[in-house]
Design an enzyme around this catalytic site. Structure first.
Site, short mmCIF file in Angstrom:
data_model
loop_
_atom_site.label_atom_id
_atom_site.label_comp_id
_atom_site.label_asym_id
_atom_site.label_seq_id
_atom_site.Cartn_x
_atom_site.Cartn_y
_atom_site.Cartn_z
N THR A 281 -2.16 3.66 -7.52
CA THR A 281 -3.23 4.50 -8.02
C THR A 281 -2.65 5.68 -8.81
O THR A 281 -3.15 6.03 -9.88
CB THR A 281 -4.07 5.03 -6.84
N GLU B 139 21.55 -10.84 3.90
CA GLU B 139 21.45 -10.95 2.44
C GLU B 139 22.80 -11.20 1.80
O GLU B 139 22.94 -11.98 0.86
CB GLU B 139 20.80 -9.69 1.85
N PRO C 272 0.82 -1.20 0.00
CA PRO C 272 0.00 0.00 0.00
C PRO C 272 0.85 1.26 0.00
O PRO C 272 1.93 1.27 0.59
CB PRO C 272 -0.79 -0.08 1.30
#
Ligand code: ADP
Ligand code: ZN
Length: 672
Positions: free
Chosen positions: A243, A458, A238
């Site tokens: 959008t 990582e 989000p």
């Protein structure tokens, strides 16, 4: 600032979907409506009842009726199916005792129930009373109407009214009113947003470019016979600007932008969502060329599970969406963009060719991306000369675009509160704290300590891959938190597409998976929860080596597990005895142990490279495979081959199971 209408980051999701929690005033309205309805309907029913039974009729007893006949007061008798209607003049007679309550005088109408009186007719004749039996009054049609149609209409009206109120409260459009006005489509002829307003997201923009081109020149595509892109799925957490990107596509292509949220489709009543979809596409074809943007598509696009308690309404809606997508005229320039942060829950049918077959990843921004977004959003804010947006970007690892927009605004508000005319660095840094504090734990911004752990983790993966000859070259390492709650990932590329894996390759793969955690052990002397997904995958792989691929000495080529329902969920089922099963676990453990030790020794031997690369990653957040190899070679002083680009394998660390595309899976877990 262009678009700070939804400034509250994640929170705006709840605002977007129209399902407000019911408030008190709404409850009162409903109560009032129902009460008013009940009152009115009782009133109407009463009127109906009285008009059917006559306005001033009095019931009397049959014996009293006989008395009236005897005393010569009765003028006329109408015989109905179950009663007698009696017109009498009672002015000149003495009323029988049972009728003493009746105060009326003169001509009065009475009625009484029919009894099996065989002498009635004779009796009436004797007293010169007129009598008749009406045929029309009780026609079967009339009877049917009063006893069946009326109550049904009445119940229907009651149901409609109640549903209407309920649907209104739920923010839907009512039962009947599924028309355009209720579909809550948000339409903009011109969005006024272009790619300039979207900072970073270079890859996403590039993928969307073709869609824009199609909307510009649909003829070009039609002429050559190319199938137009119908839809693309924007995938990302989000607030990362999905959008905004969709709007920018509409703006760039200069077409109408129509948007609504997936949750708007899902209603209480079966069929409403489906008719909304139909409506939406009708509207779209009237407004073509246009972009339809469906936010939160997972609300309708969830996998159809076929279980008993499956959601009929949602399934119907989804099926309607699929058939509309297949059906719409491809010469009409309509492109559907949908957004989700849960691509793994989507129904496979949605992702098939001709539907949302393109996936556009919209990631959280890295350091440079964050700085760019801060620049875009502070364009119209008066900043002090001292303000250092780079420093702010450094402090906001893990923040999404919406968070950053929010921070700039928060800082501006703070400056106003403090009575200043410019925004200071102090305001910005304070705003960072405010926004971070307000975030949920699972989605929070990494602290610098955590960032450090993730960086070493990582690099542990990447370095162990580079140090083993059987593993795939590293393409990219990043510690920018990713969609599914992963804190970072290392991307590896196979040199060629592979469907078979050798035993050595599987062992190195397990070693690479375990090396993330091994790096944490070496550097921090304590371990974190970040490796659960690595561990799960490594264990699965080791297990399948023993139980399915005949890769252990102990069990030779004996199958201990078989895959059930290969085409459904592909669960593995044990097909060996209990004791063997325990032995299998021991064997798996010994593979994991030896790979873990291998990882530890590889990293210990290359501690310098580990530290150097991790520091670099900590600072830059993302490094390419090339840069990784450069630093590695610098430290080692030796050459290593470079890699060519093919497909990518992504390793993520996440507590949830991450989604993998089928191709990736076939590389990792060879199931064929
Ligand atoms: P999503 O749809 O992914 O949840 P939005 O597009 O609604 O996110 O983003 C919310 C707001 O965050 C945007 O209106 C914009 O102000 C800001 N934003 C997000 N990403 C970016 C970006 N890459 N560049 C500029 N602004 C951004
Ligand atoms: Zn890991």
């Amino acid at each position: 600032m262009q678009d700070n209408s939804d400034f509250n980051g994640n929170d705006n999701k709840s605002d977007k979907s129209g399902n407000r929690p019911p408030d008190n005033s709404n409850n009162k309205k409903i109560l009032f409506g129902v009460l008013a309805f009940a009152l009115i309907s009782t009133f109407l029913m009463n009127i109906l009842m009285t008009s059917f039974s006559g306005s001033n009729m009095f019931e009397i007893e049959y014996s009293d009726f006989m008395t009236l006949v005897d005393r010569g007061a009765v003028k006329n008798v109408r015989i109905e199916s179950d009663r007698l209607i009696i017109d009498a003049d009672i002015s000149k007679i003495e009323l029988p005792e049972g009728m003493s309550k009746i105060k009326q005088v003169g001509e009065v109408t009475f009625y009484t129930g029919l009894v099996g009186d065989t002498e009635l007719i004779q009796n009436l004749k004797d007293h010169d009373v007129k009598f008749s039996r009406k045929v029309t009054n009780s026609s079967p049609i009339m009877d049917f109407f009063t006893s069946w149609i009326m109550p049904i209409l009445f119940l229907y009206a009651a149901f409609y009214l109640i549903m209407h109120f309920a649907a209104k409260r739920l923010g839907g459009g009512g039962l009947m009113g599924v028309g355009k006005s209720n579909a809550k489509v948000y339409m903009q002829k011109e969005t006024g947003v272009t790619f300039k307003d979207v900072a970073g997201q270079g890859e996403a923009k590039e993928s969307l470019q073709e869609i824009i081109d199609f909307l510009h020149h649909p003829d070009k595509y039609i002429k050559i016979g190319a199938k137009q892109p119908k839809g693309a799925l924007l995938v990302g957490p989000p607030g990362t600007g999905k959008t905004l990107l969709a709007k920018a596509v509409a703006g760039e292509a200069n077409v109408t932008f129509m948007s609504l949220s997936g949750s708007d489709f899902v209603e209480m009543f079966v069929g409403v969502g489906a008719s909304r979809v139909r409506d939406l596409f009708k509207q779209a074809s009237e407004n073509a060329p246009c972009i339809i943007f469906i936010d939160e598509i997972d609300a309708i696009g969830k996998k159809r599970d076929g279980s008993m308690n499956s959601n009929d309404e949602r399934e119907q809606t989804l099926n309607q969406l699929l058939s509309e997508m297949d059906g719409f005229d491809s010469s009409k320039a309509i492109v559907i963009l949908a957004a989700t942060n849960r691509p793994d829950v989507l129904d496979k049918a949605l992702l098939r060719p001709g539907r949302f077959d393109r996936r556009i990843i919209v990631e959280k921004p890295d350091l440079i991306g964050r700085e760019d977004i801060l620049k875009v959003h502070s364009k119209d804010v008066i900043l002090d000369d001292e303000v250092d947006l780079h420093a702010m970007a450094l402090a906001t690892s893990g923040a999404a675009g919406a968070d950053l927009a929010n921070m700039v605004n928060e800082a501006a508000l703070r400056a106003v509160r403090m009575g200043r005319e410019k925004v200071l660095q102090e305001d910005l840094m304070e705003a960072v704290e405010v926004i971070i504090a307000g975030k949920e734990k699972k989605d929070r911004i990494l602290s610098s300590k955590e960032k450090k752990v993730v960086a070493f983790h990582e690099v542990g993966h990447a370095l162990s891959a580079a140090l083993q000859k059987n593993s795939q070259p590293v393409q990219k390492i990043t510690i920018v938190p990713r969609t599914m709650g992963a804190l970072g990932y290392t991307m590896q590329m196979p040199e060629e597409e592979k469907y078979l894996m050798t035993k050595d390759e599987m062992l190195s793969e397990i070693t690479v998976l375990l090396a993330g955690r091994a790096a944490e052990e070496i550097v921090f002397e304590t371990v974190t929860t970040g490796a659960s997904n690595d561990i799960e995958r490594a264990t699965k792989m080791a297990r399948s080596m023993v139980s399915q691929y005949g890769m252990s000495d102990k069990f030779d080529m004996m199958a201990l597990e078989s895959t059930e329902n290969r085409y459904l969920d592909g669960r593995n089922v044990s097909i060996c005895g209990e004791n063997t099963s325990a032995e299998l676990d021991k064997e798996v453990l010994s593979i994991i142990r030896s790979c873990h030790e291998k990882a530890l020794s590889l990293l210990n031997e290359n501690r310098e490279a580990l530290d150097k690369i991790a520091d670099y990653l900590f600072e830059k957040e993302t490094i390419t495979g090339e840069r990784f190899m450069e630093i590695f070679k610098e430290v080692k002083g030796e050459s290593a081959e470079t890699d060519d680009e093919k497909s990518a394998v992504i390793k993520t660390d996440t507590e949830e199971r991450e989604e993998k595309s089928e191709k990736e899976e076939s590389v990792h877990f060879d199931r064929s």
